[in-house]
Write an enzyme that holds these catalytic residues in place. Structure first.
Site, PDB file in Angstrom:
ATOM      1  N   HIS A 463       0.830  -1.207   0.000  1.00 58.27           N
ATOM      2  CA  HIS A 463       0.000   0.000   0.000  1.00 58.27           C
ATOM      3  C   HIS A 463       0.872   1.268   0.000  1.00 58.27           C
ATOM      4  CE1 HIS A 463      -3.524   2.523   1.164  1.00 58.27           C
ATOM      5  NE2 HIS A 463      -2.584   3.238   1.760  1.00 58.27           N
ATOM      6  N   GLU A 464       1.778   1.336   0.964  1.00 60.23           N
ATOM      7  CA  GLU A 464       2.608   2.540   1.071  1.00 60.23           C
ATOM      8  C   GLU A 464       3.511   2.695  -0.151  1.00 60.23           C
ATOM      9  OE1 GLU A 464       1.923   4.808   3.085  1.00 60.23           O
ATOM     10  OE2 GLU A 464       0.564   3.597   4.316  1.00 60.23           O
ATOM     11  N   HIS A 467       1.777   4.638  -2.798  1.00 63.29           N
ATOM     12  CA  HIS A 467       1.921   6.094  -2.622  1.00 63.29           C
ATOM     13  C   HIS A 467       3.291   6.547  -3.129  1.00 63.29           C
ATOM     14  CE1 HIS A 467      -1.692   6.914  -0.325  1.00 63.29           C
ATOM     15  NE2 HIS A 467      -1.391   6.075   0.636  1.00 63.29           N
ATOM     16  N   HIS A 470       3.412   6.866  -6.814  1.00 64.09           N
ATOM     17  CA  HIS A 470       2.680   8.062  -7.220  1.00 64.09           C
ATOM     18  C   HIS A 470       3.600   9.286  -7.120  1.00 64.09           C
ATOM     19  CE1 HIS A 470      -1.423  10.358  -6.747  1.00 64.09           C
ATOM     20  NE2 HIS A 470      -0.957  10.425  -7.971  1.00 64.09           N
TER      21      HIS A 470
HETATM   22 ZN   LIG Z   1      -2.587   5.305   2.210  1.00 65.08          ZN
END
Ligand SMILES: [Zn+2]
Length: 674
Positions: A463-464, A467, A470
């Site tokens: 998940h991290e 980011h 991105h």
């Molecule tokens: Zn998050």
């Protein structure tokens, strides 16, 4: 010695010069940085010339770099490696920074220049990103109230002041009432079902309050308590649930009913002053959802099937229990059914999740397969703490992408949770490369022992890293749009999508190997997880939606509405959408809905989590039906979505990537809500 924040770093990728920074450098750099920023803004507004993109937006975007440098490093430090000095400085500096940004966003001269440019936007012949920059500035300043006259601005400050006092009081009351409502247990036998460690923690908590020999169950947010799934004594479960749900609603000193009424009324009045029908209209005007009607339409589509599924689940639980299921029974019996039906024990998976292998052969491997990027560790570039590792990221053709830094382990100086932040935000205008950081809170093993991650930690890692991608991939001109600088109801989308690769067969086979035997992880472990993925989702979706709809209900009231009874308002709002099943209480009731009644800034925005999950589920569906883990798919996602950062309307970027607007069906499928 000169202050290391006063000039751009000369290290590779603009990495901040951590080796030269001391705690004494922050305060003077903040002071100089804020003054410099105001001087730069004044240099724009003092001119009597005709406002243009070149003489207003460009210098505005270039302004405040010293402040940016110190703030980025300081807030990273506070969260990842703080100490008493940085905590004290944070408390002191936070209101100064708020006032600083207000001084700029409420500057009438600056607003007039932005508005003048915005008024002739069609005639300026700007490129798309520059045009969007004008639109974003105009919208943000207008929403903040820059267009108000002086008397109105005075009123606005007054509203903000009152709201700040009331929301702070809400937090204080809630904390005090939560502490007061902790449950004292006389006899350890009443805690049957808990782990020995949990019972000793309860004994310790009692001792801290001078209740030696007794046990204390302290309450947590939200409504549910983690021990409700294992406590066998039904009476004790009921006491916990009743206490949890009565927070802020018992009369007396810590009652929050009047605060809820005052906060929501003042927010509605402030919205009217700013030209909006309601607080939700005002907040959501600056989100991808655009207005409360769009939010309601999405939530309504989910409410009916979620409530229906919860009813079916309830019948299953009642069959198991042999009696009607009440709110305090749900977690206990659903855990029993979960074990009986699916036999999922994620603890067995840990030996297959050795951290270095998860990183290199899982997280990085998936990114290489999708985007062609490679990772090389750079021990020669110092980070902010010895535990932090630095990796140089390059494209397939060898061109640089940026630096990825990883801070895996928990320590006393680090806040809880996991997050990503940028140490240097990419922008062409400023010639900035990009440096991003991931923080997790994995307990450090004893020397010589391997770091074995839990199932949830592996999921968080992917998940991290979503980011981080991105942030790494964004290629924008203006600093305002760098990386993850996008809307609250959009920002979780890329990270949620990246979670899909954790259990993707090709990726999983590559990293999930027993740390001692080298055996691959048994397939049935994952099959069980997948088989149970929609289990209890009727309940989980219902309790979340109830809270999200309650948040919308409180914040769509207008300044002319007069609500006088919190409980009645809440009951009516939940009944209206069919989420009033007493066995499935809302995740938060109004009197303890900290996310939206305090300074947490999720007011009118609690819907965001599921809004971005709609995009996520639809994207996962797209990857699956287009061949999954391929370079072609990765490149499309990168170029049309991740790479644009915040430089265009995110839903437009989504449409460009997906070929149409998001469809809610994949989310309904994922949560078994068909
Ligand atoms: Zn998050």
């Amino acid at each position: 010695m000169t202050n290391p924040f006063l000039a751009p770093s000369t290290l590779p990728y603009g990495m901040p010069p951590f080796a030269d920074i001391t705690d004494d450098d922050y305060r003077p750099a903040f002071e100089i940085g804020m003054q410099e920023h105001l001087d730069e803004i004044r240099a724009i507004t003092v001119k009597r010339d005709v406002p243009t993109f070149e003489n207003t937006l460009i210098p505005l975007e270039k302004a405040g770099q010293t402040l940016e440098r110190v703030a980025t490093v300081f807030f990273n430090k506070v969260s990842a490696d703080g100490n008493d000095a940085t905590a004290a400085l944070e408390e002191e500096i936070a209101p100064l920074l708020a006032a600083h940004s207000d001084a700029i966003r409420l500057d009438s001269q600056l607003y007039w220049r932005i508005k003048t440019i915005h008024d002739q936007l069609d005639e300026l012949g700007l490129d798309d990103e520059s045009r969007y920059l004008v639109e974003r500035y105009y919208a943000e300043f207008t929403i903040a109230g820059a267009g108000l006259d002086d008397t109105e601005k005075e009123k606005l400050r007054d509203f903000n002041q009152q709201l700040s006092t009331l929301t702070t009081r809400f937090e204080k009351n809630l904390l005090a009432d939560t502490n007061d409502l902790a449950i004292v247990i006389e006899d350890a036998a009443d805690l049957a079902g808990l782990e020995p460690g949990e019972i000793s923690a309860a004994a310790e908590a009692a001792k801290d309050r001078g209740l030696d020999g007794k046990y204390l169950v302290t309450l947590v947010l939200p409504t549910g308590h983690p021990w409700l799934s294992s406590l066998t004594d039904r009476g004790v479960r009921e006491r916990i649930m009743t206490a949890s749900r009565s927070r802020g609603n018992r009369g007396g000193e810590w009652d929050t009913n009047q605060l809820v009424l005052d906060i929501t009324r003042l927010r509605a009045e402030r919205a009217r002053l700013l030209g909006f029908a309601s607080h939700a209209d005002w907040v959501i005007a600056d989100e991808t959802a655009k207005n409360p009607g769009n939010v309601a339409a999405m939530l309504d589509k989910l409410a009916i099937p979620a409530a229906r599924n919860a009813k079916t689940e309830q019948a299953d639980l009642e069959a198991q229990a042999g009696h009607p299921i009440e709110a305090h029974d749900w977690a206990f019996y659903s855990e029993k059914v979960r074990q009986a039906k699916y036999d999922v024990d994620t603890a067995q998976m840990r030996p297959y999740f050795e951290a270095e292998r998860v990183l290199q052969s899982g997280v990085f491997y998936a990114a290489t397969k999708l985007y062609g990027i490679t990772f090389t560790e750079r021990d020669d570039i110092p980070a902010y703490h010895p535990d932090v590792r630095v990796f140089e990221v390059k494209n397939e053709d060898g061109s640089p992408v940026g630096l990825y830094t990883l801070d895996l382990y928990t320590r006393d100086s680090k806040r809880g949770g996991a997050w990503m932040n940028s140490l240097i935000s990419q922008s062409q205008l400023l010639g900035h490369p990009v440096v991003v950081t991931n923080n997790l809170n994995v307990p450090k093993p004893a020397v010589g022992e391997p770091t074995l991650l839990t199932y949830d930690e592996v999921n968080t890692f992917f998940h991290e890293f979503g980011h981080a991608l991105h942030g790494l991939f964004a290629r924008v001109t203006y600093p305002k749009f760098a990386g993850t600088n996008t809307f609250r109801d959009f920002v979780e989308f890329p990270s949620q999508v990246n979670e899909m690769w954790m259990l993707w067969p090709e990726v999983l086979e590559n990293y999930a190997v027993h740390y001692q035997t080298g055996e691959p992880m048994p397939k049935e472990f994952v099959e069980k997880i997948q088989a149970s993925s929609a289990f209890n989702e009727g309940f989980a979706t219902s309790e979340y939606l109830a809270a999200a709809l309650l948040d919308q209900a409180w914040h769509t009231i207008t300044a002319d509405d007069s609500v006088t009874d919190v409980a009645a308002f809440e009951a009516a709002a939940l009944a209206k959408v069919g989420l009033d099943n007493p066995a499935v209480p809302t995740r938060y009731s109004s009197t303890y809905f900290q996310h939206v009644m305090s300074t947490s800034a999720y007011d009118a925005g609690y819907y965001s989590y599921i809004w971005s999950e709609v995009l996520d589920a639809d994207t996962v569906e797209w990857f699956k039906s287009n061949g999954g883990l391929t370079r072609e798919n990765g490149d499309r996602f990168r170029s049309r979505l991740l790479g644009v950062g915040g430089s265009k309307d995110p839903l437009e970027a989504f449409r460009d990537f997906r070929g149409r607007d998001a469809d809610i069906q994949p989310l309904l499928d994922r949560r078994g809500l068909n």
